[in-house]
Design a protein around this motif. Structure first.
Motif, PDB file in Angstrom:
ATOM      1  N   ASN A 132       0.879  -1.074   0.209  1.00 41.91           N
ATOM      2  CA  ASN A 132      -0.191   0.158   0.017  1.00 41.91           C
ATOM      3  C   ASN A 132       0.924   1.137   0.058  1.00 41.91           C
ATOM      4  O   ASN A 132       1.990   1.109   0.734  1.00 41.91           O
ATOM      5  N   TYR A 133       0.456   2.208  -0.649  1.00 42.16           N
ATOM      6  CA  TYR A 133       1.489   3.184  -0.968  1.00 42.16           C
ATOM      7  C   TYR A 133       1.767   4.209   0.414  1.00 42.16           C
ATOM      8  O   TYR A 133       2.892   4.545   0.649  1.00 42.16           O
ATOM      9  N   LYS A 134       0.875   3.837   1.285  1.00 41.00           N
ATOM     10  CA  LYS A 134       1.095   4.416   2.862  1.00 41.00           C
ATOM     11  C   LYS A 134       2.465   3.946   3.290  1.00 41.00           C
ATOM     12  O   LYS A 134       3.069   4.699   4.080  1.00 41.00           O
ATOM     13  N   TYR A 135       2.494   2.806   3.089  1.00 37.11           N
ATOM     14  CA  TYR A 135       3.930   2.366   4.007  1.00 37.11           C
ATOM     15  C   TYR A 135       5.083   2.564   3.397  1.00 37.11           C
ATOM     16  O   TYR A 135       6.298   2.598   3.907  1.00 37.11           O
ATOM     17  N   ALA A 136       5.235   3.090   2.029  1.00 33.66           N
ATOM     18  CA  ALA A 136       6.243   3.516   1.205  1.00 33.66           C
ATOM     19  C   ALA A 136       6.518   4.990   1.503  1.00 33.66           C
ATOM     20  O   ALA A 136       7.530   5.392   1.775  1.00 33.66           O
ATOM     21  N   TRP A 137       5.433   5.840   2.036  1.00 34.23           N
ATOM     22  CA  TRP A 137       5.712   7.202   2.287  1.00 34.23           C
ATOM     23  C   TRP A 137       5.739   7.570   3.784  1.00 34.23           C
ATOM     24  O   TRP A 137       6.355   8.361   4.275  1.00 34.23           O
ATOM     25  N   ARG A 138       4.981   6.522   4.519  1.00 34.22           N
ATOM     26  CA  ARG A 138       5.048   6.858   6.153  1.00 34.22           C
ATOM     27  C   ARG A 138       6.544   7.396   6.691  1.00 34.22           C
ATOM     28  O   ARG A 138       6.311   8.037   7.689  1.00 34.22           O
ATOM     29  N   PRO A 139       7.251   6.427   6.525  1.00 31.52           N
ATOM     30  CA  PRO A 139       8.824   6.702   7.101  1.00 31.52           C
ATOM     31  C   PRO A 139       9.182   8.098   6.997  1.00 31.52           C
ATOM     32  O   PRO A 139       9.764   8.781   7.807  1.00 31.52           O
ATOM     33  N   LEU A 140       8.551   9.083   5.978  1.00 27.56           N
ATOM     34  CA  LEU A 140       8.728  10.483   5.722  1.00 27.56           C
ATOM     35  C   LEU A 140       7.601  10.985   6.283  1.00 27.56           C
ATOM     36  O   LEU A 140       7.730  11.988   7.188  1.00 27.56           O
ATOM     37  N   THR A 141       6.442  10.672   5.900  1.00 26.55           N
ATOM     38  CA  THR A 141       5.222  11.722   6.367  1.00 26.55           C
ATOM     39  C   THR A 141       4.878  11.543   7.957  1.00 26.55           C
ATOM     40  O   THR A 141       4.497  12.631   8.590  1.00 26.55           O
ATOM     41  N   LYS A 142       5.269  10.387   8.462  1.00 28.66           N
ATOM     42  CA  LYS A 142       4.907  10.588   9.904  1.00 28.66           C
ATOM     43  C   LYS A 142       5.810  11.257  10.834  1.00 28.66           C
ATOM     44  O   LYS A 142       5.249  11.752  11.920  1.00 28.66           O
ATOM     45  N   HIS A 143       6.819  11.661  10.212  1.00 29.66           N
ATOM     46  CA  HIS A 143       7.731  12.666  11.121  1.00 29.66           C
ATOM     47  C   HIS A 143       7.626  14.179  10.571  1.00 29.66           C
ATOM     48  O   HIS A 143       8.093  15.155  11.469  1.00 29.66           O
ATOM     49  N   LEU A 144       6.865  14.379   9.563  1.00 24.86           N
ATOM     50  CA  LEU A 144       6.472  15.685   9.227  1.00 24.86           C
ATOM     51  C   LEU A 144       5.320  16.032  10.088  1.00 24.86           C
ATOM     52  O   LEU A 144       4.403  15.333  10.455  1.00 24.86           O
ATOM     53  N   PRO A 145       5.269  17.564  10.280  1.00 24.62           N
ATOM     54  CA  PRO A 145       3.936  18.102  11.003  1.00 24.62           C
ATOM     55  C   PRO A 145       2.867  17.698  10.278  1.00 24.62           C
ATOM     56  O   PRO A 145       3.138  17.933   8.998  1.00 24.62           O
ATOM     57  N   HIS A 146       1.676  17.226  10.842  1.00 26.34           N
ATOM     58  CA  HIS A 146       0.514  16.936  10.002  1.00 26.34           C
ATOM     59  C   HIS A 146       0.210  18.010   9.245  1.00 26.34           C
ATOM     60  O   HIS A 146      -0.474  18.008   8.168  1.00 26.34           O
ATOM     61  N   THR A 147       0.559  19.417   9.735  1.00 23.81           N
ATOM     62  CA  THR A 147      -0.002  20.693   8.857  1.00 23.81           C
ATOM     63  C   THR A 147       0.635  20.782   7.486  1.00 23.81           C
ATOM     64  O   THR A 147       0.114  21.250   6.553  1.00 23.81           O
ATOM     65  N   VAL A 148       1.871  20.325   7.730  1.00 26.22           N
ATOM     66  CA  VAL A 148       2.786  20.292   6.244  1.00 26.22           C
ATOM     67  C   VAL A 148       2.086  19.192   5.368  1.00 26.22           C
ATOM     68  O   VAL A 148       2.068  19.432   4.108  1.00 26.22           O
ATOM     69  N   VAL A 149       1.933  18.119   5.913  1.00 27.51           N
ATOM     70  CA  VAL A 149       1.287  16.816   5.269  1.00 27.51           C
ATOM     71  C   VAL A 149      -0.019  17.348   4.583  1.00 27.51           C
ATOM     72  O   VAL A 149      -0.026  17.109   3.361  1.00 27.51           O
ATOM     73  N   ASP A 203      -5.227  10.543   7.085  1.00 25.45           N
ATOM     74  CA  ASP A 203      -5.453   9.269   8.260  1.00 25.45           C
ATOM     75  C   ASP A 203      -4.409   8.352   7.834  1.00 25.45           C
ATOM     76  O   ASP A 203      -3.944   7.608   8.834  1.00 25.45           O
ATOM     77  N   ALA A 204      -4.019   8.188   6.816  1.00 26.71           N
ATOM     78  CA  ALA A 204      -3.156   6.923   6.315  1.00 26.71           C
ATOM     79  C   ALA A 204      -1.815   7.441   6.539  1.00 26.71           C
ATOM     80  O   ALA A 204      -0.793   6.546   7.124  1.00 26.71           O
ATOM     81  N   LEU A 205      -1.611   8.769   6.225  1.00 26.94           N
ATOM     82  CA  LEU A 205      -0.117   9.210   6.304  1.00 26.94           C
ATOM     83  C   LEU A 205       0.411   9.678   7.513  1.00 26.94           C
ATOM     84  O   LEU A 205       1.669   9.967   7.585  1.00 26.94           O
ATOM     85  N   THR A 206      -0.334  10.300   8.175  1.00 25.51           N
ATOM     86  CA  THR A 206      -0.050  11.071   9.243  1.00 25.51           C
ATOM     87  C   THR A 206       0.244  10.394  10.562  1.00 25.51           C
ATOM     88  O   THR A 206       0.971  10.993  11.648  1.00 25.51           O
ATOM     89  N   PRO A 207      -0.510   9.445  11.226  1.00 19.15           N
ATOM     90  CA  PRO A 207      -0.360   8.619  12.525  1.00 19.15           C
ATOM     91  C   PRO A 207       1.042   8.413  12.883  1.00 19.15           C
ATOM     92  O   PRO A 207       1.681   7.956  12.105  1.00 19.15           O
TER      93      PRO A 207
END
Ligand code: SAM
Ligand code: ZN
Length: 356
Positions: A212-229, A292-296
């Motif tokens: 699923n795309y989210k597991y490729a992107w989450r290593p980056l997106t979970k560290h970004l402030p959610h407002t940036v995502v 909801d998939a990218l930010t937690p």
């Protein structure tokens, strides 16, 4: 909150009963809107705001959820989008008939802004729902006023409820978002009354779920402030959504699209479900699910076998793996079992503070 619900509450620190210490606003003599509860053991006080007793005052790692549910409180609600998606999902995943919950006392752990709660409140006798974040203040006012609904702001790891009282413990789309899923399970399991049942959902370690795309992107997106995502998705969202929509006709590409295109597409399924949402709102619905998939902070999936093991080790019987992707497991507490009291309940209660 209805005062009679005090009977279900317990101090998250010492396990003692709670009482109303101050009633600032009451809709009627049973319905406390603003005020304060106090623990009869340790004396700690807990505010009641807009009918919601508050046991935690920060969202810890779950800020993105509080933020998203405040902004998108309604989109996923059946009552708002004109579908029965939530109701059908609950009944299909659990295997419950619509009458199964009638008259029962259910606790919903991790309720967000109440998408499932409104359905559960129609199906069950009484529903107690809680969430770690301020999502609970985005509940529909009518739902908070209902006689059979109690909403709390509380942490799964320190649940302010009495043990062994609930016919049904329900935890849907939550446990993998907690830092320690086995500890969260261990905290919820004692709520189940003898003869009661526990419905547990988790994202799966199955390859179909991990592809699923989210597991490729989450290593980056979970560290970004959610407002940036949020802002990035605002820029790339529409083109990716329209690309999905265009490719959707090619059924053989759909699985691949879910891996490659970093955006959700729920336009078609909403349409098929007979939604009243506009084209733009269907995009927003898909936007919300992408966010909801990218930010937690946490997305710790488990296998069906792992969940089954937790249930069996905790003494549940008739443990059924109903699905593997996502994982759905249901277990039952034997009717004749007695639960050991929790540590805080075995210790003598601390001295009560003197009342002035
Ligand atoms: C994906 S949402 C699911 C909400 C709802 N169950 C649903 O299916 O619509 C996950 C929710 O779990 C909540 N959550 C995460 N950790 C929690 C904790 N320790 N205690 C209570 N709620 C928690 C989040 O705040 C969030 O609202
Ligand atoms: Zn206490």
């Amino acid at each position: 909150m209805r005062r009679r619900f005090l009977d279900l509450l317990a101090c998250p620190d010492c396990g003692a009963d709670l009482a109303v210490a101050e009633a600032r606003v009451e809709a009627d003599e049973d319905d406390l809107v603003e005020g304060e509860l106090a623990c009869e053991g340790c004396g700690r006080r807990f505010p009641v705001r807009r009918r919601v007793p508050v046991f935690v005052d920060e969202s810890q790692y779950a800020d993105s959820f509080g933020w998203q549910w405040q902004r998108y409180a309604q989109l996923q609600r059946d009552s708002y989008n004109g579908t029965s998606i939530v109701r059908n999902t609950i009944l299909k995943r659990s295997g419950w008939t619509p009458g199964h919950l009638a008259g029962k006392l259910l606790v919903e752990c991790g309720c967000g802004s109440g998408n499932d709660t409104e359905v559960l409140a129609d199906l069950a006798g009484t529903v107690v729902s809680f969430d770690l974040t301020e999502a609970v203040f985005a509940f529909d006012e009518d739902l908070l006023r209902r006689e059979n609904v109690l909403v709390l702001r509380a942490d799964i790891l320190r649940i302010p409820l009495k043990r062994a009282r609930f016919d049904v413990v329900y935890c849907h789309r939550v446990i993998m978002h907690t830092p320690d899923p086995p500890a969260s399970f261990a905290s919820m399991a004692p709520l189940v009354a003898p003869g009661g049942e526990f419905f547990l959902h988790s994202y799966s370690t199955d390859w179909k779920s991990l592809a699923n795309y989210k597991y490729a992107w989450r290593p980056l997106t979970k560290h970004l402030p959610h407002t940036v995502v949020y802002r990035i998705l605002r820029v790339v969202g529409w083109p990716l959504y329209l690309l999905h929509a265009a490719l959707h006709r090619l059924a053989f590409l759909r699985r691949l699209n879910r891996v490659v295109i970093p955006f959700e597409y729920h336009g078609r399924s909403l349409h098929k479900a007979g939604t009243t949402l506009s084209f733009r709102e269907r995009y927003e619905y898909s936007f919300l699910i992408t966010f909801d998939a990218l930010t937690p902070t946490f997305d710790n999936p488990s296998s069906a076998e792992t969940l089954q093991g937790w249930f069996e080790d905790a003494g549940f019987v008739d443990v059924e793996v109903r699905a593997r992707n996502p994982v759905i497991v249901l277990g039952h507490r034997p009717a004749d079992v007695e639960l050991a009291p929790r540590a805080a309940e075995t210790a003598p209660p601390p001295e009560k503070p003197a009342r002035s």
